[in-house]
Design an enzyme around this catalytic site. Structure first.
Site, PDB file in Angstrom:
ATOM      1  N   ASP A   1      28.116  47.360  45.466  1.00 20.39           N
ATOM      2  CA  ASP A   1      27.098  46.050  45.637  1.00 20.39           C
ATOM      3  C   ASP A   1      27.644  45.322  47.046  1.00 20.39           C
ATOM      4  O   ASP A   1      26.090  44.522  47.639  1.00 20.39           O
ATOM      5  CB  ASP A   1      27.539  45.053  44.270  1.00 20.39           C
ATOM      6  CG  ASP A   1      27.516  45.667  43.306  1.00 20.39           C
ATOM      7  OD1 ASP A   1      28.331  45.959  42.533  1.00 20.39           O
ATOM      8  OD2 ASP A   1      25.758  45.553  42.831  1.00 20.39           O
TER       9      ASP A   1
ATOM     10  N   HIS B   1      37.140  47.169  44.032  1.00 20.93           N
ATOM     11  CA  HIS B   1      36.514  47.885  42.600  1.00 20.93           C
ATOM     12  C   HIS B   1      38.259  48.729  42.048  1.00 20.93           C
ATOM     13  O   HIS B   1      39.064  48.645  42.521  1.00 20.93           O
ATOM     14  CB  HIS B   1      36.100  49.740  43.483  1.00 20.93           C
ATOM     15  CG  HIS B   1      35.337  49.934  41.971  1.00 20.93           C
ATOM     16  ND1 HIS B   1      35.276  50.876  40.991  1.00 20.93           N
ATOM     17  CD2 HIS B   1      33.832  50.087  41.958  1.00 20.93           C
ATOM     18  CE1 HIS B   1      34.843  51.096  40.145  1.00 20.93           C
ATOM     19  NE2 HIS B   1      33.417  50.944  40.746  1.00 20.93           N
TER      20      HIS B   1
HETATM   21  C1  SDX Z   1      30.715  47.029  39.804  1.00 22.07           C
HETATM   22  O1  SDX Z   1      33.388  49.247  36.963  1.00 22.07           O
HETATM   23  C2  SDX Z   1      32.976  50.203  37.746  1.00 22.07           C
HETATM   24  O2  SDX Z   1      32.659  50.934  38.186  1.00 22.07           O
HETATM   25  C3  SDX Z   1      32.171  48.997  38.244  1.00 22.07           C
HETATM   26  C4  SDX Z   1      30.133  49.343  39.194  1.00 22.07           C
HETATM   27  C5  SDX Z   1      29.314  50.575  38.436  1.00 22.07           C
HETATM   28  O3  SDX Z   1      28.873  51.112  38.858  1.00 22.07           O
HETATM   29  O4  SDX Z   1      29.754  49.919  37.436  1.00 22.07           O
HETATM   30  O5  SDX Z   1      31.151  50.611  40.532  1.00 22.07           O
HETATM   31  C6  SDX Z   1      29.635  48.233  39.703  1.00 22.07           C
HETATM   32  O6  SDX Z   1      30.890  46.721  39.190  1.00 22.07           O
HETATM   33  C7  SDX Z   1      31.038  47.240  41.083  1.00 22.07           C
HETATM   34  C8  SDX Z   1      32.511  45.564  41.669  1.00 22.07           C
HETATM   35  C9  SDX Z   1      31.171  44.175  41.842  1.00 22.07           C
HETATM   36  N1  SDX Z   1      32.626  43.661  42.022  1.00 22.07           N
HETATM   37  C10 SDX Z   1      32.232  42.754  43.242  1.00 22.07           C
HETATM   38  O7  SDX Z   1      32.204  43.127  44.285  1.00 22.07           O
HETATM   39  C11 SDX Z   1      33.006  41.730  42.639  1.00 22.07           C
HETATM   40  C12 SDX Z   1      34.465  41.561  44.451  1.00 22.07           C
HETATM   41  N2  SDX Z   1      34.899  42.326  43.400  1.00 22.07           N
HETATM   42  C13 SDX Z   1      36.753  41.747  42.618  1.00 22.07           C
HETATM   43  O8  SDX Z   1      35.819  40.930  41.540  1.00 22.07           O
HETATM   44  C14 SDX Z   1      37.132  43.211  42.070  1.00 22.07           C
HETATM   45  O9  SDX Z   1      37.717  43.725  42.881  1.00 22.07           O
HETATM   46  C15 SDX Z   1      36.652  43.395  41.286  1.00 22.07           C
HETATM   47  C16 SDX Z   1      36.716  42.504  39.750  1.00 22.07           C
HETATM   48  C17 SDX Z   1      35.760  44.532  41.108  1.00 22.07           C
HETATM   49  C18 SDX Z   1      38.067  45.024  40.267  1.00 22.07           C
HETATM   50  O10 SDX Z   1      38.984  44.048  40.236  1.00 22.07           O
HETATM   51  P1  SDX Z   1      40.382  45.070  39.814  1.00 22.07           P
HETATM   52  O11 SDX Z   1      40.490  46.253  40.001  1.00 22.07           O
HETATM   53  O12 SDX Z   1      41.317  44.203  38.407  1.00 22.07           O
HETATM   54  O13 SDX Z   1      41.327  43.822  40.595  1.00 22.07           O
HETATM   55  P2  SDX Z   1      41.865  43.078  41.357  1.00 22.07           P
HETATM   56  O14 SDX Z   1      40.637  41.643  40.666  1.00 22.07           O
HETATM   57  O15 SDX Z   1      43.262  42.450  40.234  1.00 22.07           O
HETATM   58  O16 SDX Z   1      42.317  42.752  42.118  1.00 22.07           O
HETATM   59  C19 SDX Z   1      43.404  43.714  42.520  1.00 22.07           C
HETATM   60  C20 SDX Z   1      43.585  42.407  44.083  1.00 22.07           C
HETATM   61  C21 SDX Z   1      44.152  40.695  43.377  1.00 22.07           C
HETATM   62  O17 SDX Z   1      44.899  40.324  44.762  1.00 22.07           O
HETATM   63  P3  SDX Z   1      46.333  40.261  44.283  1.00 22.07           P
HETATM   64  O18 SDX Z   1      46.738  39.555  42.942  1.00 22.07           O
HETATM   65  O19 SDX Z   1      47.200  41.170  43.997  1.00 22.07           O
HETATM   66  O20 SDX Z   1      46.955  39.478  45.673  1.00 22.07           O
HETATM   67  O21 SDX Z   1      42.864  42.228  45.124  1.00 22.07           O
HETATM   68  C22 SDX Z   1      42.143  41.375  45.296  1.00 22.07           C
HETATM   69  C23 SDX Z   1      42.575  40.287  44.271  1.00 22.07           C
HETATM   70  O22 SDX Z   1      42.022  38.930  44.569  1.00 22.07           O
HETATM   71  N3  SDX Z   1      40.680  41.503  45.806  1.00 22.07           N
HETATM   72  C24 SDX Z   1      40.736  40.913  45.824  1.00 22.07           C
HETATM   73  C25 SDX Z   1      38.773  41.283  46.256  1.00 22.07           C
HETATM   74  N4  SDX Z   1      39.331  42.462  45.111  1.00 22.07           N
HETATM   75  C26 SDX Z   1      39.976  42.238  44.285  1.00 22.07           C
HETATM   76  N5  SDX Z   1      40.430  39.949  46.864  1.00 22.07           N
HETATM   77  C27 SDX Z   1      39.211  38.931  47.644  1.00 22.07           C
HETATM   78  N6  SDX Z   1      38.059  39.767  47.375  1.00 22.07           N
HETATM   79  C28 SDX Z   1      37.895  41.070  46.554  1.00 22.07           C
HETATM   80  N7  SDX Z   1      36.260  41.300  46.493  1.00 22.07           N
END
Ligand code: SDX
Length: 434
Positions: free
Chosen positions: A369, A311
């Protein structure tokens, strides 16, 4: 809000510029950089708005490090346990929990706006039956502005109030119509004697040929799921609604833009993606294949993500995920599905991930989720409907944030700038010479 503090930006050429630091009632202070471009000719650069506050708001507060979520100051745990969705909707919209009388009036108004203009039903015939219901939602909700001309003037508080009631009341009807259309069953009209959430479940699962029997445990569980999804600060879809609203677009168009943004798998579409992920893992061997799956997730060269994890704000357990896991347990037990293999798989996946350095070091925890797909599937919703239900609940938050934006004297049309990296000026060469 206090402005006694300031921040100084000093440039390589020795120039220093001072900016006010603003403090809210809780959370990080902000550096007020509204004069940055005027004073320095420079922009800030913040793709994804990782360090940017786009507005003042008094609606929802999140402390991502502590896993705290408050709607108008009330902890989500207390609201989910002690209130129902329309009570929480009243709170989010008006800033205070309703008295018994205020709640009765609010419920009365919502209940009597649940029907849609009968011509709206014809819109559905324009879609393929196998259209994703979110595509239908974007189209039909946007089309409401073609029907309700008496609630489009965003500068008229009465118009805004009527539009709010219409959107909150009609969203369950439209979601249920999208589902019924996708399975070729007749639309069910709302029933005024039912509660908001029982009405929605009857429109979804009832048929004209027999009475629908309401299961109070399942209705309560879904009502709690709606509470958990009602608002969440300046997330992507809420920011989309605010940006659309800042141009003066009508409320129905703004909410349709929020639905479009929520559909993305990185946002509201994650519950559908998380369940698809669990079902695929189950098909491939279930718990025995978790190690191999986690390895793929951690592999830099793979695009596989652990959907429902991570998140932007929560760097601790999403409090909604805890409540969602409890609700899943309750629903599965009520339905005699306590041994649901997908739930067991999700619990095992969560346990293994939370012990893995990759997730721990990146502070990746289950978000709202991760479990919501399992409980919604158990309630009888097809996977493709999960994000529609998220949109149904989030409509309350979108409206409250949209109203707050319109009433904020500091708000202007949202118009970010850029760091230009394209070609510098050049002259056109006639095609004969290219
Ligand atoms: C919702 O914003 C909100 O409040 C949203 C929400 C709401 O109520 O409105 O809470 C609802 O959207 C919840 C989130 C649902 N999405 C997911 O579950 C999809 C999976 N999660 C990711 O796509 C990600 O965690 C995000 C999009 C939610 C957040 O992305 P960020 O903050 O941009 O973080 P990032 O992608 O830069 O991740 C940081 C690191 C990265 O690795 P490195 O580059 O440091 O090596 O963490 C890794 C990412 O690759 N990472 C994950 C991951 N989420 C982040 N690796 C594997 N699986 C994951 N789910």
């Amino acid at each position: 809000m206090s402005t006694s503090k300031s921040a100084v930006l000093t440039f390589g050429n020795g120039q220093s510029v001072e900016f006010p630091v603003l403090s809210g009632s809780m959370g990080p202070d902000v550096v007020d950089i509204r004069q940055l471009y005027a004073k320095t000719g420079m922009f800030t650069y913040d793709p994804g708005f990782m360090s940017t506050a786009s507005c003042r708001s008094a609606i929802t507060y999140i402390d991502g490090d502590k896993g705290v979520l408050l709607y108008r100051g009330y902890p989500i745990e207390q609201l989910a346990q002690q209130c129902d969705f329309l009570e929480v909707a009243y709170l989010i919209l008006n800033g205070e929990l309703p008295t018994r009388e205020q709640k009765a009036n609010f419920v009365h108004m919502v209940t009597r706006h649940t029907m849609v203009h009968d011509q709206l039903a014809r819109f559905f015939n324009g879609f393929r039956r196998d259209a994703h219901p979110m595509a239908v939602m974007v189209g039909v909700v946007g089309a409401l502005s073609a029907f309700y001309h008496d609630s489009l003037d965003i500068n008229d508080p009465r118009h805004r109030e009527v539009a709010a009631f219409r959107l909150i009341a009609k969203m369950p009807t439209i979601v249920a119509m999208a589902y019924k259309y996708s399975v070729g069953l007749p639309f069910m009209y709302p029933r005024n004697e039912l509660s908001y959430t029982a009405n929605f479940m009857r429109m979804m699962f009832g048929v004209p040929t027999e009475d629908y029997v309401v299961n109070d445990v399942l209705v309560r569980a879904l009502d709690r799921i709606l509470i958990l999804h009602a608002d969440h600060e300046q997330n992507a879809s809420t920011s989309t609604v605010r940006l659309a609203g800042s141009s003066g677009a009508n409320p129905f168009a703004c909410i349709a833009s929020g639905i479009a943004c929520l559909w993305g798998p990185a946002h509201g579409g994650a519950n559908e993606a998380a369940l698809n992920m669990l079902e695929e893992l189950q098909r491939e061997g279930g718990v025995a294949r978790i190690g191999e799956f986690i390895k793929k997730v951690k592999d830099k060269n793979s695009t596989v993500k652990l959907m429902g994890f991570g998140h932007r704000v929560y760097k601790n357990y999403d409090p909604r995920a805890k409540l969602m896991r409890e609700t899943t347990h309750e629903v599965l037990n009520e339905l005699g599905l306590g041994d649901d293999p997908l739930f067991k798989l999700a619990l095992a996946l969560e346990r293994i991930a939370l012990e893995d350095e990759y997730f721990v070091s990146r502070k990746l925890y289950p978000n709202v989720d991760f479990y919501s797909g399992i409980v919604q599937r158990a309630l009888g919703f097809p996977t493709a409907m999960f994000t529609c239900i998220f949109a149904l609940a989030r409509t309350v938050g979108w409206i409250a944030q949209w109203n707050e934006m319109i009433s904020d004297s500091e708000q202007k049309i949202g118009r970010p700038r850029q760091l230009f990296t394209g070609p510098t000026r050049r002259d056109v060469v006639p095609i004969a010479e290219r």
